[in-house]
Enzyme design. Sequence first.
Site, PDB file in Angstrom:
ATOM      1  N   LYS A 150      36.099  -0.872  70.279  1.00 47.69           N
ATOM      2  CA  LYS A 150      35.804  -1.239  71.668  1.00 47.69           C
ATOM      3  C   LYS A 150      34.424  -1.893  71.752  1.00 47.69           C
ATOM      4  CE  LYS A 150      34.109   3.398  72.588  1.00 47.69           C
ATOM      5  NZ  LYS A 150      34.005   4.485  73.545  1.00 47.69           N
ATOM      6  N   TYR A 164       1.815  -8.698  76.923  1.00 49.46           N
ATOM      7  CA  TYR A 164       1.892  -8.281  78.330  1.00 49.46           C
ATOM      8  C   TYR A 164       1.370  -6.863  78.512  1.00 49.46           C
ATOM      9  CZ  TYR A 164       4.895 -12.254  79.511  1.00 49.46           C
ATOM     10  OH  TYR A 164       5.396 -13.510  79.726  1.00 49.46           O
TER      11      TYR A 164
HETATM   12  C1  LIG Z   1      37.817   8.680  72.609  1.00 46.42           C
HETATM   13  C2  LIG Z   1      36.923   8.193  71.529  1.00 46.42           C
HETATM   14  N1  LIG Z   1      37.242   8.440  70.265  1.00 46.42           N
HETATM   15  C3  LIG Z   1      36.473   8.038  69.233  1.00 46.42           C
HETATM   16  C4  LIG Z   1      35.288   7.356  69.463  1.00 46.42           C
HETATM   17  C5  LIG Z   1      34.436   6.937  68.291  1.00 46.42           C
HETATM   18  O1  LIG Z   1      33.217   7.618  68.304  1.00 46.42           O
HETATM   19  P1  LIG Z   1      32.134   7.381  67.151  1.00 46.42           P
HETATM   20  O2  LIG Z   1      31.685   5.969  67.312  1.00 46.42           O
HETATM   21  O3  LIG Z   1      31.050   8.334  67.480  1.00 46.42           O
HETATM   22  O4  LIG Z   1      32.808   7.621  65.874  1.00 46.42           O
HETATM   23  C6  LIG Z   1      34.909   7.079  70.778  1.00 46.42           C
HETATM   24  C7  LIG Z   1      33.643   6.390  71.027  1.00 46.42           C
HETATM   25  O5  LIG Z   1      32.929   6.605  71.958  1.00 46.42           O
HETATM   26  C8  LIG Z   1      35.742   7.505  71.840  1.00 46.42           C
HETATM   27  O6  LIG Z   1      35.424   7.281  73.114  1.00 46.42           O
END
Ligand SMILES: Cc1ncc(COP(=O)(O)O)c(C=O)c1O
Length: 357
Positions: free
Chosen positions: A35, A254
Amino acid sequence: MSRNTIARISLAAVRHNLARIQSLAPDSEVCCVVKADAYGHGLARICEALSQADVLAVATTGEAAMCRKHGWVGRLLLLEGPSNVSEFEEMVALSAETVVHHETQLQLLRHRQKDVHHALWLKIDTGMHRLGFPAADASAVYSELEKLRSKQATILMTHFACADDASNPMTLRQIDRFDEAIVGLPGSCSLANSAGMLNFPQSQREYVRPGIMLYGISPCRKKTAEEIGLKPVMTLQCELIAINEVGAGETIGYGAAYTCREPKRIGIAAIGYGDGYPRHARNGTPVLVNGRLACIAGHVSMDMIAIDLSGHEDAQVGDTVTLWGEGLPIEQVAPWAGSISYELICGVTARVTARIE
Ligand SMILES: Cc1ncc(COP(=O)(O)O)c(C=O)c1O
């Protein structure tokens, strides 16, 4: 002078990290979390590098469409599921599986039962209190999903809140709650994110869902990525575009937030918060100049940072500055900005050129 601010992206490292994950969870299928543009690494290229994954997981139907566009024909999971009819239709058109975490989604599924052809992932809230049905409702919702689905099985899942800390009892409580909630419910299970699969191997089950590890970053507080056998995927680099001799008592940048106690050589590097380098990185935040440690001086600007070149007498305009990645784990940088690796990698902006290696 052209601006040479780049994110080197190693697809070989992605493949290596996936293979490492598979060896750490040999009995589990791997659902790779891609994602948020593959955590800022570029979804199109990362999903091509993940051809050996069992499932790809995304947050939105737009991200799911992107995976399909770039050739992913395998299983695809929507982690938040559809929240309205049009998202449901997109999901069906993309042949995606979905997490079911809320009553409104059950209503959607009931109305469109004839279109439910793919696996449903029933999310149980075991303590995170973000998404998921209460553990006490798991059995009833499971029965309903069993009636709704056509052929694929229901998969039972939960998500951990504190798995990065191996000594935090919260994760063990979540595993217990999950196991109690699913008594008598047949089906595959998925609990572990990256930290869960490492710190709590008993949570690996039929599917693991790693995200951050794929990108070569440690999910654990007490283990480095190198110790886990991961390789960084993104190395963020730029060049020195100026070097100035600054007198004792003079200030840098800055807000005049850094004062030279003695005469200093200060390098100006072509990266700033306009590129996604964190504005809140403090004086002393580590960087590499020509592969050797240095640190930033003063506030981060939109396009530039200043670097204390003490001990770098040979540094010249045009030399390479590494902000994180190979030689400088991002886990060591993020705390200086009051942040976490996840936020930094997701924040790199389109102005930075990706160089695929
Ligand atoms: C439902 C779910 N599973 C797995 C993951 C993967 O997590 P990580 O990147 O900590 O392995 C996420 C990431 O936020 C998630 O929302």
